[in-house]
Design a protein around this motif. Structure first.
Motif, PDB file in Angstrom:
ATOM      1  N   VAL A  56     -12.591   0.426 -35.240  1.00 19.30           N
ATOM      2  CA  VAL A  56     -11.514   1.850 -34.919  1.00 19.30           C
ATOM      3  C   VAL A  56     -10.193   1.061 -34.943  1.00 19.30           C
ATOM      4  O   VAL A  56     -10.034   0.459 -33.896  1.00 19.30           O
ATOM      5  CB  VAL A  56     -11.928   2.600 -33.793  1.00 19.30           C
ATOM      6  N   PHE A  57      -9.515   1.384 -36.104  1.00 19.77           N
ATOM      7  CA  PHE A  57      -8.219   0.660 -36.072  1.00 19.77           C
ATOM      8  C   PHE A  57      -7.296   2.028 -35.872  1.00 19.77           C
ATOM      9  O   PHE A  57      -7.152   2.918 -36.444  1.00 19.77           O
ATOM     10  CB  PHE A  57      -8.017   0.308 -37.702  1.00 19.77           C
ATOM     11  N   PHE A  58      -6.582   1.777 -34.540  1.00 16.67           N
ATOM     12  CA  PHE A  58      -5.877   3.064 -34.032  1.00 16.67           C
ATOM     13  C   PHE A  58      -4.531   2.327 -34.200  1.00 16.67           C
ATOM     14  O   PHE A  58      -3.908   1.201 -33.764  1.00 16.67           O
ATOM     15  CB  PHE A  58      -6.032   3.280 -32.709  1.00 16.67           C
ATOM     16  N   ARG A  59      -3.475   3.150 -34.784  1.00 17.70           N
ATOM     17  CA  ARG A  59      -2.122   2.768 -34.876  1.00 17.70           C
ATOM     18  C   ARG A  59      -1.258   4.092 -34.466  1.00 17.70           C
ATOM     19  O   ARG A  59      -1.482   5.181 -35.065  1.00 17.70           O
ATOM     20  CB  ARG A  59      -1.885   2.545 -36.369  1.00 17.70           C
TER      21      ARG A  59
END
Lengths: 138, 363
Positions: B113-116
């Protein structure tokens, strides 16, 4: 192509590791950083080291400020640093520790790669200035 | 030269799945760092596979918590997820506290899960360009689902969610008059309405109000369609959700070119904090996706988006070119001076500055 306007901003992750629930310091720092024009990512209480690594890597922060008041810095900080190294994020992240850290441990933390340790009573301006001068460029 | 190879390396690393490279590319996009444009240009050919969902709603509606649960659900299905969370920044200092990450409790330590977090950095229209580009980076990286989360206030933010294929609007219960307010801006862009915190009092009423509003909206569009095409069977369509499948067989003229199987905004109830209703929401989002694909709307939307993207870029570029021209004429301050002194006026000034550009085009 010629006409790009750059807009750099210093991004900081303010994180609290470990089990102590004292987040006032982290809040004060987060606000001060915001007012200094930084983008602050605040990740809340009780972060595990790998959570902080995940956040620091994904957010590509210039500065990682770790607040520890539990006294567990000698176990938690190395874990975070190892994690950052694993993702090639150690070299260009400025790591700061805030909290109650005995003098003899400070040297050790700095040895590991922590840029500076800020104890209780450090003026906010001092911390902000340090960040402005030392935050790695992106 | 060196910068060139660096960039190549960065691109290769991103496509190879290195998280750090993805993070750095998004930073370059945000900073509009030198060379970011060629980077995004390169990314473009690797995009087009991700499903993009925009999630918007008033502060405190539960967007971040819902995004967290959605991401978690998709992960359990074996899909990878990218999240872009947009928060406002101070117009005075440029500083911001981006706190959406706190809610990502279900996906802690899960690098897939790439959260930015992104802040709305100053410039008009810059935000939607930056988020569109960041979505491209996540898409090229290979994320299956991309969620864009933003406060639904102001044109800027609405532009941001418009870059999604499907838009979910969160409405907390008891917003009564707020729902009325939503009508103007956000109702039009919602494909799915989510009444979050559905365990609170007033949730039923909010659902009811939304339902009425969606119907009213459909009536309005139906009337518009009548005006354009003079079709007689349109009234039929607004009758109910079930009627739409049949409706298009009756009118063979222009009215059903894109009107067939129209999507009727769905209303879903959720309690994000304990993931109640998330499955329903996922299904509804999938339904909308299926509708987009089968109706050809997906391609249509993409085309419109690209057109908009090109326009935005041109506007930016021309704007910057004109900035240079303004500088050459002694700067904005001096131009304003003339206007204040009544020696000239804003229109004349603008004409003068654009003139060399027009001359170039005439040749």
């Amino acid at each position: 192509m010629s006409a790009e306007q750059e807009s750099q901003s210093i991004r900081c992750l303010v994180a609290k590791v470990g089990l102590d629930g004292h987040d006032r310091g982290a809040h004060v720092i987060a606000r001060a950083f915001r007012d200094a024009g930084f983008e602050v990512i605040y990740s809340g209480l009780h972060n595990a080291p790998d959570e902080i690594v995940q956040a620091a890597v994904q957010e590509d922060v210039n500065v990682l400020g770790i607040s520890i008041l539990s006294g567990a810095h000698n176990t938690l900080v190395p874990k975070i640093i190892d994690g950052l190294k694993e993702y090639d994020a150690f070299e260009d992240t400025l790591i700061l520790v805030g909290g109650v850290v005995p003098d003899e441990d400070k040297a050790e933390l700095k040895e590991m790669g922590v840029a500076e340790v800020f104890g209780p009573g450090t003026p906010l301006e001092e911390t902000i200035e340090f960040v402005q001068e030392n935050a790695p460029q992106r | 030269m060196n910068a060139d190879t660096d960039q190549r390396q960065l691109l290769e690393d991103l496509l190879a799945g290195k998280h750090r490279a993805l993070a750095r590319v998004i930073t370059k996009i945000e900073n509009r760092a030198p060379g970011y444009r060629s980077l995004v240009s390169e990314l473009h050919r690797h995009t087009g596979d991700a499903e993009v969902v925009g999630i918007t709603g008033s502060p405190g509606a539960g967007k971040s918590t819902l995004v967290d649960k959605l991401a978690n659900y998709y992960r359990e299905q074996g899909e990878t997820v990218g999240v872009i969370a947009v928060d406002p920044s101070s117009p005075f200092t440029g500083g911001a506290v981006l706190g959406d990450r706190i809610r990502m409790a279900s996906n802690v330590g899960d690098m897939d899960v790439f959260f930015r977090s992104m802040s709305a950095r100053g410039t008009l229209g810059g935000l939607s360009t930056a988020t569109t580009d960041a979505v491209k980076a996540l898409d090229a990286f290979g994320k299956d689902k991309i969620l864009i989360e933003t406060v639904g206030a102001g044109q800027n933010e609405i532009d941001v969610v418009k870059s999604a294929d499907t838009v979910a609007v969160l409405v907390p219960p008891g917003s009564g008059d707020d729902v009325q307010m939503l009508k103007a801006g956000i109702l039009e862009i919602g494909d799915v309405f989510v009444v979050n915190k559905a365990d609170l009092d007033g949730a039923d009423r909010t659902v009811q109000e939304l339902r009425e509003m969606v119907h009213m909206q459909e009536d309005n569009t139906a009337n518009l369609a009548t005006g354009h095409h003079g079709a007689d069977s349109v009234g039929e369509r607004s009758g109910g959700d079930e009627a739409d499948g049949e409706g298009d067989s009756e009118n063979e003229d222009g009215a059903d070119e894109d009107g067939e199987d129209d999507w009727h905004p769905e209303i879903v109830e959720t309690v994000a904090k304990d993931a109640t209703g998330v499955e329903d929401l996922v299904e509804t989002l999938a339904d909308h996706r299926a509708y987009l694909e089968s109706s050809g709307q997906l391609e249509e939307k993409a085309r419109m988006r690209y057109a908009e993207e090109i326009r935005n870029l041109l506007r930016d570029d021309v704007g910057s070119l004109l900035e240079v021209e303004i500088e050459r004429r002694g700067g904005m301050e001096q131009l304003v001076e003339g206007v204040v002194a009544r020696e000239t006026d804003p229109y004349t000034v603008a004409d003068e500055i654009v003139e060399p550009l027009e001359d170039c085009l005439d040749e």
